[in-house]
Scaffold this motif. Structure first.
Motif, PDB file in Angstrom:
ATOM      1  N   PHE A  35       0.822  -1.148   0.191  1.00 45.39           N
ATOM      2  CA  PHE A  35       0.079   0.079   0.075  1.00 45.39           C
ATOM      3  C   PHE A  35       0.692   1.218  -0.044  1.00 45.39           C
ATOM      4  O   PHE A  35       0.519   2.226  -0.514  1.00 45.39           O
ATOM      5  N   GLY A  36       2.086   1.253   0.483  1.00 44.34           N
ATOM      6  CA  GLY A  36       2.976   2.293   0.529  1.00 44.34           C
ATOM      7  C   GLY A  36       3.446   2.545  -0.661  1.00 44.34           C
ATOM      8  O   GLY A  36       3.507   3.630  -1.274  1.00 44.34           O
ATOM      9  N   TYR A  37       3.762   1.409  -1.456  1.00 45.06           N
ATOM     10  CA  TYR A  37       3.933   1.691  -2.886  1.00 45.06           C
ATOM     11  C   TYR A  37       2.980   2.146  -3.952  1.00 45.06           C
ATOM     12  O   TYR A  37       3.133   3.035  -4.654  1.00 45.06           O
ATOM     13  N   ALA A  38       1.782   1.984  -3.398  1.00 45.24           N
ATOM     14  CA  ALA A  38       0.547   2.609  -4.174  1.00 45.24           C
ATOM     15  C   ALA A  38       0.574   3.887  -3.877  1.00 45.24           C
ATOM     16  O   ALA A  38      -0.118   4.853  -4.697  1.00 45.24           O
ATOM     17  N   THR A  39       0.479   4.596  -2.536  1.00 44.62           N
ATOM     18  CA  THR A  39       0.688   5.780  -2.337  1.00 44.62           C
ATOM     19  C   THR A  39       1.844   6.653  -2.963  1.00 44.62           C
ATOM     20  O   THR A  39       1.491   7.665  -3.469  1.00 44.62           O
ATOM     21  N   ASP A  40       3.077   5.780  -3.098  1.00 46.48           N
ATOM     22  CA  ASP A  40       3.968   6.429  -3.793  1.00 46.48           C
ATOM     23  C   ASP A  40       3.587   6.678  -5.409  1.00 46.48           C
ATOM     24  O   ASP A  40       3.653   7.688  -6.166  1.00 46.48           O
ATOM     25  N   ALA A  41       2.937   5.806  -5.900  1.00 46.16           N
ATOM     26  CA  ALA A  41       2.773   5.760  -7.369  1.00 46.16           C
ATOM     27  C   ALA A  41       1.654   6.989  -7.594  1.00 46.16           C
ATOM     28  O   ALA A  41       1.481   7.609  -8.475  1.00 46.16           O
ATOM     29  N   LEU A  42       0.475   6.867  -6.518  1.00 37.96           N
ATOM     30  CA  LEU A  42      -0.457   7.964  -6.568  1.00 37.96           C
ATOM     31  C   LEU A  42       0.456   9.454  -6.471  1.00 37.96           C
ATOM     32  O   LEU A  42      -0.009  10.505  -7.338  1.00 37.96           O
ATOM     33  N   LEU A  43       1.323   9.573  -5.754  1.00 41.53           N
ATOM     34  CA  LEU A  43       2.080  10.947  -5.535  1.00 41.53           C
ATOM     35  C   LEU A  43       2.759  11.132  -6.980  1.00 41.53           C
ATOM     36  O   LEU A  43       2.661  12.283  -7.384  1.00 41.53           O
ATOM     37  N   ASP A  44       3.407  10.031  -7.474  1.00 45.60           N
ATOM     38  CA  ASP A  44       4.180  10.148  -8.908  1.00 45.60           C
ATOM     39  C   ASP A  44       2.997  10.834  -9.941  1.00 45.60           C
ATOM     40  O   ASP A  44       3.220  11.825 -10.863  1.00 45.60           O
ATOM     41  N   ARG A  45       1.745  10.312 -10.082  1.00 49.82           N
ATOM     42  CA  ARG A  45       0.820  10.626 -10.956  1.00 49.82           C
ATOM     43  C   ARG A  45       0.070  12.065 -10.706  1.00 49.82           C
ATOM     44  O   ARG A  45      -0.155  12.690 -11.890  1.00 49.82           O
ATOM     45  N   VAL A  46       0.290  12.567  -9.483  1.00 48.42           N
ATOM     46  CA  VAL A  46      -0.401  13.769  -9.341  1.00 48.42           C
ATOM     47  C   VAL A  46       0.725  14.838  -9.343  1.00 48.42           C
ATOM     48  O   VAL A  46       0.505  16.142  -9.135  1.00 48.42           O
ATOM     49  N   GLY A  47       1.739  14.607  -9.754  1.00 47.60           N
ATOM     50  CA  GLY A  47       3.172  15.545  -9.820  1.00 47.60           C
ATOM     51  C   GLY A  47       3.793  15.867  -8.556  1.00 47.60           C
ATOM     52  O   GLY A  47       4.468  16.570  -8.299  1.00 47.60           O
ATOM     53  N   LEU A  48       3.732  14.675  -7.535  1.00 48.82           N
ATOM     54  CA  LEU A  48       4.459  14.720  -6.244  1.00 48.82           C
ATOM     55  C   LEU A  48       5.665  13.767  -6.533  1.00 48.82           C
ATOM     56  O   LEU A  48       5.987  13.177  -5.145  1.00 48.82           O
ATOM     57  N   ASP A  49       6.218  13.349  -7.555  1.00 46.87           N
ATOM     58  CA  ASP A  49       7.428  12.631  -7.759  1.00 46.87           C
ATOM     59  C   ASP A  49       8.462  13.147  -7.279  1.00 46.87           C
ATOM     60  O   ASP A  49       8.547  14.292  -6.586  1.00 46.87           O
ATOM     61  N   ALA A  50       9.635  12.610  -7.359  1.00 43.52           N
ATOM     62  CA  ALA A  50      10.839  13.104  -6.797  1.00 43.52           C
ATOM     63  C   ALA A  50      11.131  14.520  -7.075  1.00 43.52           C
ATOM     64  O   ALA A  50      11.273  15.361  -6.339  1.00 43.52           O
ATOM     65  N   GLN A  51      11.039  14.779  -8.551  1.00 43.79           N
ATOM     66  CA  GLN A  51      11.212  16.209  -9.114  1.00 43.79           C
ATOM     67  C   GLN A  51      10.141  17.164  -8.659  1.00 43.79           C
ATOM     68  O   GLN A  51      10.475  18.194  -8.235  1.00 43.79           O
ATOM     69  N   GLY A  52       8.966  16.680  -8.504  1.00 47.44           N
ATOM     70  CA  GLY A  52       7.786  17.687  -8.063  1.00 47.44           C
ATOM     71  C   GLY A  52       8.122  18.068  -6.506  1.00 47.44           C
ATOM     72  O   GLY A  52       7.903  19.219  -6.125  1.00 47.44           O
ATOM     73  N   ARG A  53       8.338  17.066  -5.757  1.00 50.31           N
ATOM     74  CA  ARG A  53       8.661  17.351  -4.347  1.00 50.31           C
ATOM     75  C   ARG A  53       9.848  18.290  -4.341  1.00 50.31           C
ATOM     76  O   ARG A  53       9.799  19.313  -3.487  1.00 50.31           O
ATOM     77  N   GLU A  54      11.045  18.007  -5.046  1.00 44.93           N
ATOM     78  CA  GLU A  54      12.339  18.791  -5.004  1.00 44.93           C
ATOM     79  C   GLU A  54      11.767  20.490  -5.542  1.00 44.93           C
ATOM     80  O   GLU A  54      12.092  21.257  -4.883  1.00 44.93           O
ATOM     81  N   LYS A  55      10.867  20.473  -6.403  1.00 44.28           N
ATOM     82  CA  LYS A  55      10.680  21.731  -6.971  1.00 44.28           C
ATOM     83  C   LYS A  55       9.755  22.574  -6.286  1.00 44.28           C
ATOM     84  O   LYS A  55       9.834  23.660  -5.872  1.00 44.28           O
ATOM     85  N   GLU A  56       8.652  21.614  -5.707  1.00 44.79           N
ATOM     86  CA  GLU A  56       7.832  22.564  -4.838  1.00 44.79           C
ATOM     87  C   GLU A  56       8.338  22.367  -3.442  1.00 44.79           C
ATOM     88  O   GLU A  56       7.461  23.353  -2.410  1.00 44.79           O
ATOM     89  N   LYS A  57       9.210  21.941  -2.749  1.00 50.21           N
ATOM     90  CA  LYS A  57       9.754  21.857  -1.346  1.00 50.21           C
ATOM     91  C   LYS A  57       8.588  21.443  -0.503  1.00 50.21           C
ATOM     92  O   LYS A  57       8.154  22.106   0.325  1.00 50.21           O
ATOM     93  N   ALA A  58       7.844  20.394  -0.992  1.00 47.03           N
ATOM     94  CA  ALA A  58       6.611  19.987  -0.389  1.00 47.03           C
ATOM     95  C   ALA A  58       6.706  18.232  -0.568  1.00 47.03           C
ATOM     96  O   ALA A  58       7.014  17.580  -1.544  1.00 47.03           O
ATOM     97  N   SER A  59       5.735  17.651   0.186  1.00 47.83           N
ATOM     98  CA  SER A  59       5.387  16.315   0.170  1.00 47.83           C
ATOM     99  C   SER A  59       4.079  15.904   0.690  1.00 47.83           C
ATOM    100  O   SER A  59       3.363  16.783   1.308  1.00 47.83           O
TER     101      SER A  59
END
Length: 163
Positions: A35-59
Motif C-alpha cells: 500500500f505504501g508503494y501504491a501511495t508513492d505511485a499516486l503521488l507520482d501521478r499527481v505531480g509529487l514525484d521526486a522532481q515535483g517534491r524537490e521543485k515544490e519543496k513539499a510532500s
C-alpha cells in the motif's frame, strides 16, 4: 461493477518469499509495504514525484491509516492495487487503496488513509497543495464521485456489546 472498474490501478507486484509468514500467507507488514508503494505511485501521478517534491519543496505525509485484511494471499501470487480519492481539501486527501488478486479478482485488503500536504523547506509544516497537484487530485476525485461509498471506508474498530 468490478473492483478494477472502481479504482485507479496504480501498482502491481507478486508476493515475495520473504513476505510470507509462519501461517503460509503474506504477513501483515507487507500489505502495508505494498500500500505504501501504491501511495508513492499516486503521488507520482499527481505531480509529487521526486522532481515535483524537490521543485515544490513539499510532500505528502500519511497521518492516519486503517487496514482491513479481507483474504489471505500466498507466495508468488500476483496482486494489484488501485486507489479512490474519497475527499480532499487544500491540505488533506482522504483516500482508499484496494488490493486484489490479479488473476481471481478477489479483494484481499483495503487501506483507508488520511494524507496531509506539508512543505519540507525551509521548515516542515502543513501547507496548501499547489494548484497543479490539487487539480490532479480533484480530477481523480471527480472521476470517481459517481461511485457508491466503499464499505471499508469510514469504519472504526471496536467490540460491539449489545449496541
Amino acid at each position: 461493477m468490478s473492483i478494477a472498474e472502481e479504482y485507479l490501478e496504480l501498482y502491481r507486484t507478486h508476493v515475495q518469499p520473504a513476505w510470507v509468514d509462519y501461517n503460509g500467507h503474506m504477513s501483515e507488514a507487507f500489505y502495508v509495504l505494498i500500500f505504501g508503494y501504491a501511495t508513492d505511485a499516486l503521488l507520482d501521478r499527481v505531480g509529487l514525484d521526486a522532481q515535483g517534491r524537490e521543485k515544490e519543496k513539499a510532500s505528502i505525509y500519511t497521518v492516519e491509516a486503517h487496514i482491513s485484511y479481507i483474504r489471505e494471499v500466498a507466495e508468488g501470487k500476483p496482486v494489484v492495487t488501485g486507489t479512490r480519492i474519497l475527499d480532499l481539501d487544500a491540505k488533506r486527501v482522504h483516500a482508499l487503496h484496494a488490493m486484489w488478486h490479479a488473476e481471481t479478482k478477489d479483494l484481499l485488503a483495503t487501506e483507508e488513509l488520511m494524507l496531509l500536504h506539508v512543505r519540507t523547506e525551509p521548515e516542515v509544516g502543513t501547507a496548501p497543495m499547489s494548484r497543479p497537484v490539487h487539480s490532479a487530485l480533484q480530477d481523480l476525485h471527480q472521476a470517481q464521485s459517481h461511485l457508491d461509498w466503499p464499505k471499508q471506508a469510514g469504519r472504526s474498530i471496536g467490540i460491539r456489546r449489545g449496541r
